[in-house]
Design an enzyme around this catalytic site. Structure first.
Site, PDB file in Angstrom:
ATOM      1  CB  ILE A 120      -0.929   0.034   1.235  1.00  0.00           C
ATOM      2  CG1 ILE A 120      -1.823  -1.209   1.271  1.00  0.00           C
ATOM      3  CG2 ILE A 120      -1.780   1.294   1.208  1.00  0.00           C
ATOM      4  CD1 ILE A 120      -2.656  -1.313   2.534  1.00  0.00           C
ATOM      5  N   GLY A 124       8.818   6.443   6.433  1.00  0.00           N
ATOM      6  CA  GLY A 124      10.110   6.420   7.089  1.00  0.00           C
ATOM      7  C   GLY A 124      10.228   5.267   8.063  1.00  0.00           C
ATOM      8  CG  MET A 125       8.086   3.796  11.981  1.00  0.00           C
ATOM      9  SD  MET A 125       9.079   5.054  12.736  1.00  0.00           S
ATOM     10  CE  MET A 125       7.814   6.258  13.120  1.00  0.00           C
ATOM     11  CB  VAL A 128       1.583   0.327   4.855  1.00  0.00           C
ATOM     12  CG1 VAL A 128       0.220  -0.137   5.359  1.00  0.00           C
ATOM     13  CG2 VAL A 128       2.183   1.353   5.802  1.00  0.00           C
ATOM     14  CE  LYS A 143       3.798   2.478   9.482  1.00  0.00           C
ATOM     15  NZ  LYS A 143       3.084   3.731   9.661  1.00  0.00           N
ATOM     16  CG  ASP A 237       6.291  11.240  14.039  1.00  0.00           C
ATOM     17  OD1 ASP A 237       6.588  12.415  13.742  1.00  0.00           O
ATOM     18  OD2 ASP A 237       6.470  10.284  13.266  1.00  0.00           O
TER      19      ASP A 237
END
Lengths: 503, 207
Positions: A120, A124-125, A128, A143, A237
């Site tokens: 999807i 940065g993390m 997905v 994720k 964040d």
């Protein structure tokens, strides 16, 4: 051949170099720079003479020849540290190549109980993925933590801990967490699959939002934060990319609770740097200090700024740069950038984005309520007045007071001369202009009710003409004046500034 | 042989005032690799070069408090270089007296040519290199990974601007901006370091 054209502007290049151009000019200059060899050469020369480029190239080359060389000990490797792995290997490819295969050949792979259908997005993390949960017969968003985060033990533990804490928040504005898996090579989170887009996409696509949407999105985000804060969690964040706008409903979902912290653990140990965009960070967070829930409120203010103007309040590449800017620069009032917005929205924004933690708005729940009342007012201005809490907030802002003060004093003077200055025709013109003005502060509205409408409009026009330029000059004089007499002026309409704020 | 870390901590322990400690750390982080590199380029092997470095720094720490910029030997940099050179020559002499040491023909070369004029150039070159490296580590965190990578790839690795722009999904103009910003900042940082080369008097006293 190098040809100088009419678009070449040395001074602009200088400003580009020192990062002193606004977004639009920067973009324009860089576009020109892409085509113009003359300006490319000029820019390089402005940065440093030829010898500097040569020396940099000679002295900063990699030490490949001798792996036992002491250079490693002297920190030179920091220059090259992990840049390659972080930027060169696309996480998506890495994740896909490490997915265990699925029995179903139509699938990309399998992760735990989830069949993976497609990618999807990538942030940065992590990456997905769209997954299918066969047992519960539903689609989910999976994720997967980025590989460079996943290899770090501390980051993984933090990831698991924060995700478990976030999973405990049950709130309509918080993206739920169905499950966490942190013990595999690819740690992942399972969340509901939400149709729609992120607030970041919306801003990129449409630019500034309208007042109702700003208030609605900000209010629901504040509700989400309030729910998290009630459980002692800090989001860390809050930014448009983490705010999901549910396509079908007018619902806002805040995602990625606490994940920033896991990322910090990993990247700090790697490179001494904090991950992700620092644009929405509170100054204390940017400085690397301990943050509490009020840091999230600062970020919420930054998000309101972005929704109002189409861009983040501070632009700098690193947290350090942000910290410097937050401390030194004043944010331009949002109604000065987007004239369609009322000044009271600026009052809310600045109460959130106060660099001093103690002077900042303290409670997400209070802010949520305030924003909801403002939204009600905007939707039905005749039925619902602006909330009292907003008025108190406006009072804390001396320059708004000053504007009201000035309106007051100018009106008094204008009252004397009005019959001489205005013909009936002029009056109708100014009244028409007034009706197109943005909503003023309640203090001002109250004032308007007590005074002649015509005259107020005159002063309003005067003030708005060059208010941005002249205001700061008058500000200190008037405040001094007010302090000297130690009372508000005029006393019956204008609230006195509260003690200890803005000495 | 791994003398350097211990040398380092014992040298660092000499400074009691944390404010001056920073200046001393910075000083060491420039001169320690500098002396090592000069020694290596004079033909010493890794272990010997480390020994020289350690030796020079310890001497340095003893002498620095009383060293005065006006004492005739010129700048601290120049004086340092002389100490470093003499020490490494002495060490080489010692080694050559014991046959078990290095039998490298470079040793004899160094011994026979220990007052070459290009020593000065060599030292200055290594000094500049150290300034650049130290400055670049210092400013690294002021730039994003992407900006930094643009600078390294275009200016150090010698990749073409268009390749780098394509590889990092940036415009040509943005690549020029990024590499120029880094160089301009680097230049500033190098110049600052160069000027503060000599430790101030109080720092020297506290070492």
């Amino acid at each position: 051949m190098v040809v100088k054209t009419i678009d070449c502007n040395r001074n602009r290049l200088r400003l580009l170099l020192s990062d002193d151009l606004d977004d639009a000019s920067r973009h324009e200059t860089e576009q020109h720079l892409g085509k113009c060899e003359f300006c490319q050469t000029t820019l390089l020369a402005l940065a440093g003479e030829r010898e500097w480029w040569e020396e940099a190239s000679r002295f900063l080359e990699r030490d490949n020849h001798d792996p036992n060389d002491q250079q490693q000990q002297f920190g030179h490797s920091t220059l090259w540290n992990d840049l390659q792995t972080e930027l060169d290997i696309p996480s998506t490819d890495f994740v896909l190549s490490h997915l265990p295969p699925s029995n179903n050949p139509a699938m990309l792979g399998r992760l735990g109980q989830y069949e993976i259908l497609e990618v999807i997005g990538q942030g940065g993390m992590g990456v997905v993925l769209k997954g299918y949960d066969g047992e519960l017969n539903r689609y989910v968003a999976v994720k997967v933590l980025s590989p460079h985060l996943a290899v770090n033990g501390a980051a993984r533990k933090r990831f698991a801990r924060e995700a478990q804490a976030a999973a405990a928040i049950v709130h309509p504005n918080v993206l739920a967490i169905h499950g966490v898996e942190s013990d595999t090579n690819l740690p992942y989170l399972v969340m509901p699959l939400v149709s729609g887009e992120t607030l970041q996409h919306r801003i990129d696509r449409e630019g500034p939002l309208d007042l109702k949407d700003i208030l609605r999105i900000a209010a629901q985000t504040a509700r989400a934060l309030s729910a998290a804060h009630a459980q002692g969690l800090v989001h860390r964040d809050v930014k448009p990319a983490n705010i999901l706008l549910d396509g079908s409903l007018d619902r806002v979902l805040l995602s990625d609770f606490g994940l920033a912290r896991a990322a910090d653990d990993a990247t700090l140990t790697h490179s001494g740097m904090i991950a992700g965009t620092p644009h929405y960070m509170s100054p204390e967070q940017a400085r690397g200090e301990t943050v509490d829930q009020r840091s999230d409120l600062f970020s919420l203010g930054s998000v309101i700024f972005a929704m109002s103007t189409g861009r983040p309040p501070f632009r700098a590449e690193t947290p350090l740069g942000i910290a410097k800017k937050v401390d030194s620069a004043k944010v331009r009032p949002i109604h000065g950038i987007n004239e369609g917005l009322p000044e009271w929205l600026e009052a809310i924004r600045s109460s959130l984005m106060n660099a001093s933690i103690e002077s900042r708005a303290q409670s997400a729940a209070d802010i949520a309520e305030l924003l909801e009342q403002c939204l009600a007012h905007v939707q039905q201005p005749k039925v619902t007045p602006l909330p009292d809490a907003l008025l108190r907030m406006v009072r804390r802002r001396p320059w708004l007071n000053v504007q009201v003060l000035m309106t007051g004093s100018v009106v008094c003077i204008a009252l004397l001369f009005a019959p001489l200055l205005l013909s009936p025709d002029d009056q109708s013109v100014t009244e028409k202009s007034l009706s197109e003005e943005p909503v003023n502060t309640e203090a001002e509205e109250e004032f308007v009710n007590n005074e002649s409408k015509t005259l107020e409009s005159v002063t309003n026009l005067d003030l708005n003409n060059d208010i941005d330029l002249k205001f700061r000059e008058f500000e200190s004089d008037l405040l001094e004046f007010e302090q000297q007499f130690n009372r508000p002026f005029p006393p019956n309409q204008i609230p006195s500034p509260e003690p200890n704020t803005h000495p | 042989m791994s003398g350097t870390p211990e040398t380092r901590s014992s040298l660092l322990a000499r400074v009691r005032n944390p404010r001056n400690g920073e200046a001393w750390v910075e000083f060491l982080s420039i001169y320690e690799p500098l002396i090592y590199r000069v020694a290596r380029r004079k033909g010493l092997q890794d272990a010997d070069a480390r020994e020289v470095t350690q030796d020079v720094l310890v001497t340095l720490a003893d002498v620095i408090p009383s060293w005065k910029p006006t004492s005739g030997s010129g700048s601290l940099r120049r004086w340092l270089f002389q100490v470093a050179r003499n020490r490494s020559i002495n060490l080489l002499k010692e080694k050559s007296r014991h046959p078990c040491g290095t039998g490298d023909s470079k040793v004899r070369y160094v011994l026979e040519n220990h007052s070459q004029p290009d020593d000065v150039e060599l030292f200055i070159e290594e000094y500049r290199r150290q300034l650049f490296r130290h400055a670049s580590v210092k400013i690294r965190n002021e730039f994003s990974n992407k900006t930094w990578l643009v600078f390294l790839r275009t200016s150090i690795d010698g990749h073409s601007v268009s390749d780098v722009a394509h590889g990092l999904d940036m415009s040509i103009g943005a690549v020029y901006t990024a590499r120029s910003r880094v160089l301009a900042r680097l230049k500033m940082a190098v110049e600052e370091l160069d000027q503060q080369d000599v430790l101030d008097a109080q720092t020297r006293e506290e070492i």
